[in-house]
Scaffold this active site. Sequence first.
Site, short mmCIF file in Angstrom:
data_model
loop_
_atom_site.label_atom_id
_atom_site.label_comp_id
_atom_site.label_asym_id
_atom_site.label_seq_id
_atom_site.Cartn_x
_atom_site.Cartn_y
_atom_site.Cartn_z
CG MET A 30 68.53 50.17 40.23
SD MET A 30 67.12 49.29 40.90
CE MET A 30 67.04 49.94 42.54
N GLY A 31 69.98 54.60 38.73
CA GLY A 31 69.80 56.03 38.52
C GLY A 31 69.61 56.78 39.82
CG LEU A 33 73.31 58.52 38.50
CD1 LEU A 33 74.22 58.82 37.31
CD2 LEU A 33 73.54 57.08 38.98
CG HIS A 37 75.14 56.19 42.08
ND1 HIS A 37 74.05 56.90 42.54
CD2 HIS A 37 74.80 54.88 42.16
CE1 HIS A 37 73.10 56.06 42.86
NE2 HIS A 37 73.52 54.83 42.65
CD GLN A 61 67.10 45.80 42.23
OE1 GLN A 61 67.71 45.55 41.19
NE2 GLN A 61 67.68 46.44 43.24
CG ASP A 152 73.36 49.00 48.45
OD1 ASP A 152 72.43 49.10 49.28
OD2 ASP A 152 73.56 49.83 47.56
CG MET A 186 76.00 60.54 50.11
SD MET A 186 77.02 61.35 48.90
CE MET A 186 77.61 62.72 49.89
CB SER A 187 70.83 56.06 50.05
OG SER A 187 69.71 55.37 49.56
NE ARG A 189 64.47 52.35 49.04
CZ ARG A 189 65.01 51.38 48.30
NH1 ARG A 189 66.30 51.26 48.25
NH2 ARG A 189 64.26 50.54 47.63
O1 PAF Z 1 72.39 48.81 43.82
C1 PAF Z 1 71.63 49.04 42.86
O2 PAF Z 1 71.44 50.18 42.43
C2 PAF Z 1 70.91 47.87 42.21
O3 PAF Z 1 70.54 46.91 43.14
C3 PAF Z 1 71.68 47.24 41.05
C4 PAF Z 1 72.96 46.60 41.50
C5 PAF Z 1 71.98 48.29 39.99
C6 PAF Z 1 70.83 46.16 40.38
O4 PAF Z 1 69.63 46.67 39.90
#
Ligand code: PAF
Length: 282
Positions: A30-31, A33, A37, A61, A152, A186-187, A189
């Site tokens: 979801m960017g 980054l 990632h 989501q 996750d 790392m996140s 958020r």
């Molecule tokens: O983990 C994420 O960034 C999101 O939940 C995903 C897997 C890209 C789905 O939108």
Amino acid sequence: MKIIKSKAELQKAINLLREEHKTIGFIPTMGALHPGHLSLLAAARQNGQAVVCSIFVNPTQFNDKQDFEKYPVTLEEDIAKLLDTDCDILFLPGVGEIYPNGTDQLEAYELGYVETVLDGASRPGHFQGVAQVVSRLFDAVQPDDVYMGQKDYQQCLVIQRLMKLRKDTFNLHFVPTQREPDGLAMSSRNRRLNDNQRALASLLYQCLVSIEAQQDRKSFAVVQKECIDLLTHKGFTPDYVALADAVTLEPLADYDPSKKMIALIAAFIGEVRLIDNLLLNH
Ligand code: PAF
């Protein structure tokens, strides 16, 4: 790196890569980054694959509208990072490309037990939304391998279940969590934390380490209470501090060395909900 917004163009670009006998490693994001990632992209590259990364902040989501509105969007920075990391294709669809018939009447997936506990219980509908978008992305990319972050962990198990429902035969790789020097996972958020919150945020990891370290000395209930008390004392609002079977995610009342176990924590600090986990005895 090609930046592609439509599924039709994506298919053409992927076909060209396949004509060059490349296999496709896919990293859905979801960017916003961060090195976590980028480690997923690196894993695909290490396996000799062409790398396709998607950035799509998936509206279905987010069970909390504010969380969706505040989700960090840093597209220019993201593109620069992907260019540095040797990404072949960035898929950047709009909402209409992913949900051509809108988002109001989506058919539910039978994700089973794994979507009902922990984050599934705290964020109703979240994993359905994840499954919706990931299924559409899988159709668009048709990857050979998919790389997702172990941070996750429950999401990874949900995707495993989704792949079973869809009869997908490609591989899903759980890539180890990347951590800051103080242990904070790392996140995206983390960008929303202020300095004080950031200084405290590694407490989640410290609790996980203590859950692991004390397994031969105390019952889990005692360690769990210590963690909840410590988090609360430091200003967090804990959502859960849990021990579970790492394969099924069923809760464990106490440590069970005969099983693969995972410790998981979710807690709010201010408005930001952080999650982390640690595999035990692996
Ligand atoms: O983990 C994420 O960034 C999101 O939940 C995903 C897997 C890209 C789905 O939108």
